[in-house]
Scaffold this motif. Structure first.
Motif, mmCIF file in Angstrom:
data_model
loop_
_atom_site.group_PDB
_atom_site.id
_atom_site.type_symbol
_atom_site.label_atom_id
_atom_site.label_comp_id
_atom_site.label_asym_id
_atom_site.label_seq_id
_atom_site.Cartn_x
_atom_site.Cartn_y
_atom_site.Cartn_z
ATOM 1 N N ALA A 142 48.917 -57.424 -11.656
ATOM 2 C CA ALA A 142 48.298 -57.890 -12.898
ATOM 3 C C ALA A 142 46.948 -58.497 -12.544
ATOM 4 O O ALA A 142 46.707 -58.883 -11.395
ATOM 5 C CB ALA A 142 49.183 -58.919 -13.584
ATOM 6 N N LEU A 167 48.029 -55.322 -17.035
ATOM 7 C CA LEU A 167 48.835 -54.695 -15.987
ATOM 8 C C LEU A 167 47.996 -53.559 -15.390
ATOM 9 O O LEU A 167 47.764 -52.547 -16.041
ATOM 10 C CB LEU A 167 50.131 -54.159 -16.568
ATOM 11 N N TYR A 204 51.504 -50.230 -11.232
ATOM 12 C CA TYR A 204 52.934 -50.327 -10.962
ATOM 13 C C TYR A 204 53.364 -49.020 -10.301
ATOM 14 O O TYR A 204 53.103 -47.928 -10.830
ATOM 15 C CB TYR A 204 53.731 -50.584 -12.232
ATOM 16 N N ARG A 224 57.062 -62.237 -9.000
ATOM 17 C CA ARG A 224 56.879 -62.719 -10.374
ATOM 18 C C ARG A 224 55.577 -63.481 -10.490
ATOM 19 O O ARG A 224 55.180 -64.203 -9.577
ATOM 20 C CB ARG A 224 58.049 -63.627 -10.732
ATOM 21 N N ALA A 234 51.848 -64.537 -20.426
ATOM 22 C CA ALA A 234 52.350 -63.215 -20.051
ATOM 23 C C ALA A 234 53.044 -63.335 -18.706
ATOM 24 O O ALA A 234 52.431 -63.763 -17.727
ATOM 25 C CB ALA A 234 51.207 -62.210 -19.970
ATOM 26 N N GLU A 235 54.319 -62.974 -18.667
ATOM 27 C CA GLU A 235 55.074 -63.029 -17.418
ATOM 28 C C GLU A 235 55.454 -61.622 -16.978
ATOM 29 O O GLU A 235 56.026 -60.845 -17.764
ATOM 30 C CB GLU A 235 56.334 -63.872 -17.578
ATOM 31 N N TYR A 236 55.123 -61.286 -15.739
ATOM 32 C CA TYR A 236 55.496 -60.023 -15.126
ATOM 33 C C TYR A 236 56.505 -60.329 -14.021
ATOM 34 O O TYR A 236 56.244 -61.179 -13.162
ATOM 35 C CB TYR A 236 54.282 -59.331 -14.515
ATOM 36 N N THR A 242 59.874 -56.205 -15.763
ATOM 37 C CA THR A 242 60.072 -56.836 -17.074
ATOM 38 C C THR A 242 58.819 -57.620 -17.444
ATOM 39 O O THR A 242 58.280 -58.371 -16.628
ATOM 40 C CB THR A 242 61.286 -57.786 -17.059
ATOM 41 N N VAL A 243 58.376 -57.432 -18.685
ATOM 42 C CA VAL A 243 57.198 -58.122 -19.205
ATOM 43 C C VAL A 243 57.628 -58.967 -20.399
ATOM 44 O O VAL A 243 58.261 -58.454 -21.332
ATOM 45 C CB VAL A 243 56.096 -57.126 -19.631
ATOM 46 N N GLN A 292 51.336 -54.343 -26.180
ATOM 47 C CA GLN A 292 50.692 -54.056 -24.900
ATOM 48 C C GLN A 292 50.475 -52.556 -24.789
ATOM 49 O O GLN A 292 51.132 -51.761 -25.456
ATOM 50 C CB GLN A 292 51.513 -54.588 -23.716
ATOM 51 N N GLN A 317 59.441 -58.797 -25.606
ATOM 52 C CA GLN A 317 59.825 -58.418 -24.249
ATOM 53 C C GLN A 317 60.029 -56.905 -24.162
ATOM 54 O O GLN A 317 60.625 -56.284 -25.041
ATOM 55 C CB GLN A 317 61.095 -59.142 -23.818
ATOM 56 N N GLY A 367 60.047 -53.508 -20.866
ATOM 57 C CA GLY A 367 60.082 -53.286 -19.435
ATOM 58 C C GLY A 367 60.076 -51.820 -19.060
ATOM 59 O O GLY A 367 60.195 -50.933 -19.921
#
Length: 305
Positions: free
Chosen positions: A19, A26, A29, A104, A125-127, A135-136, A154, A296, A298
């Motif tokens: 990220a 993002l 990946y 994370r 925003a958590e990755y 998981t986002v 997103q 959420q 993913g």
């Protein structure tokens, strides 16, 4: 300093994700050598919304003009050719890491009151990587003293292997699609059954041009709906699952992008609301002072047997 700011690299076994500070996007990946997200390099300009966070609205608002609690509000029009305000206000801001570990990262920023959107939000925003995939989790909290209109989404592009998207098998578990005009604004909702927009069972995209919002999502017992992209032989693919807060998904085959991006990958965009939601009231969230909204989604890459 990279053009996209600080780079936040995550690892979990053969998986890597990155990220970036710019817009909290993002960028990357992959699983081992297999690219899952068709992203961008650290010093590339971000084009086509690639990997970006879309808040406080996803998609488009016609003319950038909407009415809220008796006030007429005007947002900046940044899709000039169609006179729309597109993809929110935080794509080009700095997001700072507030928590970080090997697998994370949590990024946060503030949306300050401004012309066209005089509301005060904090966004996060958590990755997170685990053995199942990425998981986002996107959250926003209204720290102002008045209710705010809110939507979020997103814009990841999923890699589909060499060549164009034509041979990719697409599954979209939706009962309804939104018909739009030549500005990308909704004019009607229609059942997918019996139409070219019915991807309830996997089939090749072919030459079909998609920039389409789907809703009425069919969910499994765990509450998730799954959009699947698969390689024609079934050897591998990616499931993009839609969880809490996701009521719409936009599928975009990239026909309007410049080369070399045109029809190279498929954007599958989880959204809390559909296009033009601030004007149409379609699943728009009313975020009360002190309230928080969570979305959420993913990615779960897989290989066939």
């Amino acid at each position: 300093m990279h053009r996209t700011g600080a780079q936040f690299r995550l690892t979990c076994g053969p998986q890597t994700a990155v990220a970036v500070e710019l817009g909290g996007a993002l960028r990357h990946y992959a699983v081992a050598e297999r690219l899952v997200v068709d992203g961008f390099d650290a010093d590339d300009p971000i084009e086509g919304g690639r990997g970006q966070l879309l808040l406080p609205w996803p998609n488009r608002i016609g003319n950038g003009r909407y009415r809220w609690q008796g006030r007429e509000l005007q947002l900046p029009v940044n899709e000039i050719e169609h006179a729309n305000a597109i993809h929110g206000l935080l794509r080009w801001t700095s997001w700072q890491a507030v928590e970080q570990a090997d697998s994370r990262v949590a990024l946060a920023t503030t949306l300050w009151p401004q012309p066209g959107y005089p509301f005060h939000l904090v966004a996060r925003a958590e990755y997170a990587l685990d053995r199942q995939g990425l998981t986002v989790t996107l959250t926003a909290r209204n720290v102002g003293d008045t209710p705010a209109p809110y939507g979020v989404g997103q814009h990841p592009y999923l890699a589909v292997g060499p060549g164009t998207v034509d041979d990719t098998l697409l599954t979209v578990p939706a009962l309804t699609w939104l018909q739009t005009d030549d500005r990308g604004l909704p004019v009607a909702t229609e059942p997918v059954s019996g139409t070219s927009h019915d991807f309830g069972a996997p089939r090749p995209i072919g030459p079909q041009w998609l920039d389409t919002a789907f809703t009425d999502l069919r969910r499994a017992a765990d509450g998730r709906a799954v959009v699947r992209l698969a390689e024609p032989s079934g050897a591998y693919g990616t499931d993009l699952w839609l969880g809490e807060g996701v009521d719409f998904v936009q599928v975009f085959t990239g026909d309007t992008l410049p080369e070399p991006h045109r029809r190279r990958s498929v954007a599958v965009e989880p959204m809390s609301c559909g296009p033009d939601a601030f004007r149409c009231d379609t699943a728009r969230v009313r975020l009360e002072p002190g309230a928080q909204h969570t979305l959420q989604w993913g990615l779960a890459p897989w290989r066939g047997q």
